[in-house]
Scaffold this motif. Structure first.
Motif, PDB file in Angstrom:
ATOM      1  N   ASP A  34       0.803  -1.224   0.000  1.00 46.91           N
ATOM      2  CA  ASP A  34       0.000   0.000   0.000  1.00 46.91           C
ATOM      3  C   ASP A  34       0.838   1.278   0.000  1.00 46.91           C
ATOM      4  O   ASP A  34       0.363   2.315  -0.457  1.00 46.91           O
ATOM      5  N   ASN A  35       2.070   1.215   0.527  1.00 48.13           N
ATOM      6  CA  ASN A  35       2.796   2.450   0.810  1.00 48.13           C
ATOM      7  C   ASN A  35       4.229   2.544   0.286  1.00 48.13           C
ATOM      8  O   ASN A  35       4.724   3.654   0.084  1.00 48.13           O
ATOM      9  N   ASP A  36       4.909   1.424   0.128  1.00 51.70           N
ATOM     10  CA  ASP A  36       6.329   1.456  -0.261  1.00 51.70           C
ATOM     11  C   ASP A  36       6.657   0.152  -1.002  1.00 51.70           C
ATOM     12  O   ASP A  36       7.412  -0.683  -0.511  1.00 51.70           O
ATOM     13  N   PRO A  37       6.088  -0.030  -2.207  1.00 49.93           N
ATOM     14  CA  PRO A  37       6.146  -1.329  -2.876  1.00 49.93           C
ATOM     15  C   PRO A  37       7.488  -1.657  -3.548  1.00 49.93           C
ATOM     16  O   PRO A  37       7.539  -1.993  -4.734  1.00 49.93           O
ATOM     17  N   GLN A  38       8.557  -1.594  -2.789  1.00 49.65           N
ATOM     18  CA  GLN A  38       9.850  -2.021  -3.298  1.00 49.65           C
ATOM     19  C   GLN A  38       9.989  -3.529  -3.100  1.00 49.65           C
ATOM     20  O   GLN A  38       9.465  -4.090  -2.133  1.00 49.65           O
ATOM     21  N   PHE A  39      10.728  -4.184  -4.000  1.00 53.91           N
ATOM     22  CA  PHE A  39      10.768  -5.654  -4.023  1.00 53.91           C
ATOM     23  C   PHE A  39      11.248  -6.266  -2.712  1.00 53.91           C
ATOM     24  O   PHE A  39      10.789  -7.332  -2.320  1.00 53.91           O
ATOM     25  N   PHE A  40      12.129  -5.590  -1.977  1.00 52.66           N
ATOM     26  CA  PHE A  40      12.636  -6.173  -0.728  1.00 52.66           C
ATOM     27  C   PHE A  40      11.653  -6.010   0.423  1.00 52.66           C
ATOM     28  O   PHE A  40      11.885  -6.512   1.515  1.00 52.66           O
ATOM     29  N   HIS A  41      10.524  -5.305   0.173  1.00 48.73           N
ATOM     30  CA  HIS A  41       9.454  -5.183   1.168  1.00 48.73           C
ATOM     31  C   HIS A  41       8.252  -6.054   0.832  1.00 48.73           C
ATOM     32  O   HIS A  41       7.433  -6.321   1.718  1.00 48.73           O
ATOM     33  N   VAL A  42       8.102  -6.479  -0.425  1.00 45.80           N
ATOM     34  CA  VAL A  42       6.877  -7.174  -0.841  1.00 45.80           C
ATOM     35  C   VAL A  42       7.089  -8.597  -1.347  1.00 45.80           C
ATOM     36  O   VAL A  42       6.112  -9.336  -1.502  1.00 45.80           O
ATOM     37  N   ASP A  43       8.310  -9.007  -1.623  1.00 47.77           N
ATOM     38  CA  ASP A  43       8.564 -10.313  -2.229  1.00 47.77           C
ATOM     39  C   ASP A  43       9.714 -11.001  -1.493  1.00 47.77           C
ATOM     40  O   ASP A  43      10.878 -10.632  -1.665  1.00 47.77           O
ATOM     41  N   GLU A  44       9.358 -11.998  -0.686  1.00 47.60           N
ATOM     42  CA  GLU A  44      10.374 -12.669   0.132  1.00 47.60           C
ATOM     43  C   GLU A  44      11.489 -13.291  -0.700  1.00 47.60           C
ATOM     44  O   GLU A  44      12.668 -13.194  -0.342  1.00 47.60           O
ATOM     45  N   GLU A  45      11.139 -13.907  -1.819  1.00 51.14           N
ATOM     46  CA  GLU A  45      12.159 -14.553  -2.656  1.00 51.14           C
ATOM     47  C   GLU A  45      13.066 -13.513  -3.314  1.00 51.14           C
ATOM     48  O   GLU A  45      14.291 -13.628  -3.275  1.00 51.14           O
ATOM     49  N   ALA A  47      13.652 -10.561  -2.311  1.00 51.22           N
ATOM     50  CA  ALA A  47      14.392  -9.846  -1.271  1.00 51.22           C
ATOM     51  C   ALA A  47      15.701 -10.543  -0.926  1.00 51.22           C
ATOM     52  O   ALA A  47      16.651  -9.886  -0.497  1.00 51.22           O
ATOM     53  N   ARG A  48      15.775 -11.860  -1.167  1.00 53.68           N
ATOM     54  CA  ARG A  48      17.022 -12.586  -0.882  1.00 53.68           C
ATOM     55  C   ARG A  48      18.180 -12.064  -1.730  1.00 53.68           C
ATOM     56  O   ARG A  48      19.333 -12.163  -1.343  1.00 53.68           O
ATOM     57  N   LEU A  55      13.522 -10.359   3.368  1.00 46.15           N
ATOM     58  CA  LEU A  55      12.428  -9.402   3.485  1.00 46.15           C
ATOM     59  C   LEU A  55      12.677  -8.476   4.677  1.00 46.15           C
ATOM     60  O   LEU A  55      13.071  -8.930   5.752  1.00 46.15           O
ATOM     61  N   VAL A  56      12.469  -7.169   4.467  1.00 38.77           N
ATOM     62  CA  VAL A  56      12.600  -6.190   5.550  1.00 38.77           C
ATOM     63  C   VAL A  56      11.422  -5.227   5.491  1.00 38.77           C
ATOM     64  O   VAL A  56      10.827  -5.013   4.433  1.00 38.77           O
ATOM     65  N   ALA A  57      11.124  -4.644   6.630  1.00 38.42           N
ATOM     66  CA  ALA A  57      10.035  -3.668   6.718  1.00 38.42           C
ATOM     67  C   ALA A  57      10.469  -2.350   6.109  1.00 38.42           C
ATOM     68  O   ALA A  57      11.639  -1.967   6.181  1.00 38.42           O
ATOM     69  N   SER A  58       9.517  -1.636   5.562  1.00 41.14           N
ATOM     70  CA  SER A  58       9.756  -0.266   5.126  1.00 41.14           C
ATOM     71  C   SER A  58      10.101   0.582   6.350  1.00 41.14           C
ATOM     72  O   SER A  58       9.518   0.412   7.426  1.00 41.14           O
TER      73      SER A  58
END
Length: 153
Positions: A34-45, A47-48, A55-58
């Motif tokens: 909803d607020n910060d759709p960067q790949f390391f916030h929305v996609d666990e795979e 984000a690796r 995965l990390v929080a915004s």
């Protein structure tokens, strides 16, 4: 009758502490979508493969949660709500799923301007810690705090 916190109830050096809240992968992904759709916030795979390795929080989610914990740490609501006047945020470490966050906040400055006798400005320094007591964020914020009409001239 609801008790409120007024400017007169506060003092420099006063501290607030919160309970801890656990961050989940689901909450991290939902906020980020909803607020910060960067790949390391929305996609666990995906984000690796990021600088974080998982995965990390915004940071904005950490900031929003910090505000919630500040409000929950007060013994009563602030009269008139919490109205922000200034904020400076610094992110120290990423927040990951499973982290338990809590805050420690201290009033560092209070100003009662003559031009606005119905209110004052209160500056807080708030540190958000994870379960290992590592600071993940610092926030210096100044809020408007209304004066108690029964106690101020």
């Amino acid at each position: 009758m609801t008790k409120f916190i007024y400017f007169e109830d506060l003092s420099v050096g006063q501290r607030f502490h919160s309970a801890s809240v656990e961050m989940t992968a689901e909450e991290i992904i939902r906020f980020a979508r909803d607020n910060d759709p960067q790949f390391f916030h929305v996609d666990e795979e995906a984000a690796r493969g990021s600088v974080f390795g998982e995965l990390v929080a915004s940071g904005w989610q950490t900031a929003a949660l910090t505000v919630r914990l500040i409000l929950e740490s007060a013994e009563a609501p602030f009269a008139g709500g919490v109205v922000g006047a200034d904020v400076h945020v610094s992110w120290k470490h990423p927040v990951r799923p499973g982290d338990r966050l809590r805050i420690e906040s201290e009033i560092t400055k209070m100003v009662a301007p003559r031009s606005r006798p119905d209110r004052g400005f209160v500056t807080f320094l708030t540190t958000t810690f994870n379960q290992d007591d590592a600071p993940v964020q610092t926030m210096q914020s100044t809020i408007v705090v209304f004066r108690d009409p029964a106690r101020s001239g």
